[in-house]
Design a protein around this motif. Sequence first.
Motif, PDB file in Angstrom:
ATOM      1  N   ASP A  40      38.320  26.772  24.869  1.00 37.10           N
ATOM      2  CA  ASP A  40      37.305  27.707  24.229  1.00 37.10           C
ATOM      3  C   ASP A  40      35.809  27.304  24.490  1.00 37.10           C
ATOM      4  O   ASP A  40      35.390  26.531  24.722  1.00 37.10           O
ATOM      5  CB  ASP A  40      37.412  26.981  22.608  1.00 37.10           C
ATOM      6  N   PHE A  41      35.369  28.601  24.603  1.00 36.74           N
ATOM      7  CA  PHE A  41      34.120  28.891  24.877  1.00 36.74           C
ATOM      8  C   PHE A  41      33.306  30.068  23.512  1.00 36.74           C
ATOM      9  O   PHE A  41      34.590  30.409  22.668  1.00 36.74           O
ATOM     10  CB  PHE A  41      34.104  30.090  26.083  1.00 36.74           C
ATOM     11  N   ASP A  42      32.518  30.346  23.260  1.00 38.00           N
ATOM     12  CA  ASP A  42      30.672  31.477  22.311  1.00 38.00           C
ATOM     13  C   ASP A  42      32.399  32.717  22.326  1.00 38.00           C
ATOM     14  O   ASP A  42      32.649  33.648  21.390  1.00 38.00           O
ATOM     15  CB  ASP A  42      30.167  31.776  23.074  1.00 38.00           C
ATOM     16  N   TYR A  43      32.866  33.156  23.700  1.00 37.09           N
ATOM     17  CA  TYR A  43      33.484  34.621  24.036  1.00 37.09           C
ATOM     18  C   TYR A  43      35.106  35.322  24.107  1.00 37.09           C
ATOM     19  O   TYR A  43      34.762  35.492  24.619  1.00 37.09           O
ATOM     20  CB  TYR A  43      32.400  35.305  24.454  1.00 37.09           C
ATOM     21  N   GLY A  44      36.002  33.998  24.085  1.00 37.24           N
ATOM     22  CA  GLY A  44      37.051  33.739  23.873  1.00 37.24           C
ATOM     23  C   GLY A  44      37.599  32.808  24.138  1.00 37.24           C
ATOM     24  O   GLY A  44      36.703  31.281  23.930  1.00 37.24           O
ATOM     25  N   HIS A  45      38.766  32.288  25.216  1.00 37.87           N
ATOM     26  CA  HIS A  45      39.528  31.316  25.769  1.00 37.87           C
ATOM     27  C   HIS A  45      40.670  31.334  27.172  1.00 37.87           C
ATOM     28  O   HIS A  45      40.602  32.771  26.575  1.00 37.87           O
ATOM     29  CB  HIS A  45      40.168  30.788  24.172  1.00 37.87           C
ATOM     30  N   ILE A  46      40.295  30.186  26.918  1.00 38.12           N
ATOM     31  CA  ILE A  46      41.581  30.037  28.327  1.00 38.12           C
ATOM     32  C   ILE A  46      42.529  29.357  28.343  1.00 38.12           C
ATOM     33  O   ILE A  46      42.373  28.145  27.315  1.00 38.12           O
ATOM     34  CB  ILE A  46      40.516  29.967  29.491  1.00 38.12           C
ATOM     35  N   LYS A  47      43.734  29.444  28.350  1.00 39.65           N
ATOM     36  CA  LYS A  47      45.302  28.780  28.102  1.00 39.65           C
ATOM     37  C   LYS A  47      45.476  28.754  29.182  1.00 39.65           C
ATOM     38  O   LYS A  47      45.607  29.167  30.546  1.00 39.65           O
ATOM     39  CB  LYS A  47      46.511  29.457  27.521  1.00 39.65           C
ATOM     40  N   VAL A  48      45.506  26.831  29.635  1.00 42.14           N
ATOM     41  CA  VAL A  48      46.037  26.637  30.692  1.00 42.14           C
ATOM     42  C   VAL A  48      47.184  25.641  30.713  1.00 42.14           C
ATOM     43  O   VAL A  48      47.931  25.273  30.141  1.00 42.14           O
ATOM     44  CB  VAL A  48      45.125  25.103  31.687  1.00 42.14           C
ATOM     45  N   GLY A  49      48.641  26.598  31.512  1.00 37.75           N
ATOM     46  CA  GLY A  49      49.702  26.050  31.554  1.00 37.75           C
ATOM     47  C   GLY A  49      50.091  24.698  31.907  1.00 37.75           C
ATOM     48  O   GLY A  49      48.918  23.866  32.595  1.00 37.75           O
ATOM     49  N   ASP A  50      51.063  23.718  31.522  1.00 36.48           N
ATOM     50  CA  ASP A  50      51.571  22.108  32.038  1.00 36.48           C
ATOM     51  C   ASP A  50      51.364  22.794  33.813  1.00 36.48           C
ATOM     52  O   ASP A  50      52.373  23.888  34.335  1.00 36.48           O
ATOM     53  CB  ASP A  50      52.501  21.956  31.304  1.00 36.48           C
ATOM     54  N   GLY A  51      52.002  21.985  34.236  1.00 38.18           N
ATOM     55  CA  GLY A  51      52.567  20.953  35.680  1.00 38.18           C
ATOM     56  C   GLY A  51      52.203  20.257  36.393  1.00 38.18           C
ATOM     57  O   GLY A  51      52.828  19.603  35.588  1.00 38.18           O
ATOM     58  N   PHE A  52      52.843  20.221  37.743  1.00 41.67           N
ATOM     59  CA  PHE A  52      53.018  18.982  38.271  1.00 41.67           C
ATOM     60  C   PHE A  52      51.186  19.121  39.231  1.00 41.67           C
ATOM     61  O   PHE A  52      50.777  19.873  39.570  1.00 41.67           O
ATOM     62  CB  PHE A  52      53.926  19.453  39.650  1.00 41.67           C
ATOM     63  N   MET A  53      50.848  17.985  38.749  1.00 32.62           N
ATOM     64  CA  MET A  53      49.976  17.717  39.598  1.00 32.62           C
ATOM     65  C   MET A  53      50.205  16.411  40.913  1.00 32.62           C
ATOM     66  O   MET A  53      50.763  15.829  40.973  1.00 32.62           O
ATOM     67  CB  MET A  53      48.605  16.837  38.441  1.00 32.62           C
ATOM     68  N   TYR A  54      49.653  16.406  42.259  1.00 32.60           N
ATOM     69  CA  TYR A  54      49.666  15.937  43.328  1.00 32.60           C
ATOM     70  C   TYR A  54      48.654  15.457  44.368  1.00 32.60           C
ATOM     71  O   TYR A  54      47.565  16.449  43.613  1.00 32.60           O
ATOM     72  CB  TYR A  54      50.897  16.591  43.960  1.00 32.60           C
ATOM     73  N   GLY A  55      48.318  14.645  44.840  1.00 31.86           N
ATOM     74  CA  GLY A  55      47.535  14.226  45.743  1.00 31.86           C
ATOM     75  C   GLY A  55      47.686  13.016  46.861  1.00 31.86           C
ATOM     76  O   GLY A  55      48.696  12.714  47.082  1.00 31.86           O
TER      77      GLY A  55
END
Length: 204
Positions: A40-55
């Motif tokens: 969330d931020f002042d003028y909206g929001h961003i939905k970040v999906g799930d997934g696989f992290m690697y490295g």
Amino acid sequence: MKKYSLLLFAFLLSAGMMAQDRGSVILNAYGSYVFSDKVDFDYGHIKVGDGFMYGAGFEFFPQKSSSIELKYLRFDTSMEANVFQYNSNKRVDGNGAFNFILIGGNHYFDTGNNAVPYLGGGLGMAITEGPNGGSDTNFAWELKGGVKIKTHSKVTVSLQASVISTWAAAGTDTYWGYYGPIAVQDYAVSYQFGLGTIIGFDLK
């Protein structure tokens, strides 16, 4: 297949422990499942999906029970941005990614068993790739904990839970003080909670 997995797990737990020597360098391969998040931020929001992290990364042991770690992680995911402006709602959907470069360390609570619990953390940066192209670099930190399973071989397996947080500047908030309005930087903060496995290869 399930029986073979149980036998392998039992072997790892019953094998004699190979202590991590001072001066050891470990090459780590990381893989984890990351849960979705809403930023969330002042003028909206961003939905970040799930997934696989690697490295991958390197872990150096200046002491037997403590390590210094440098690693790179990548998290490919879907992103849905909703921005409210001028009585309208602008929505942008697409795929993006987080690229984390972190330096930190771990402390191992070695009690003589071959399953060794540990806690750790790190600081660094997150290079975020947006759905419409382009990238943004921001501050990131990590907290983690898990159990490392050691064997007589040079290979170790760690089971880990972690959270990585990214802080991005997102406008300012205004407060009224004694001398008038004061502008304070506002941040959009994301949290990537993950459960995963680390395969370590002792290079010593």
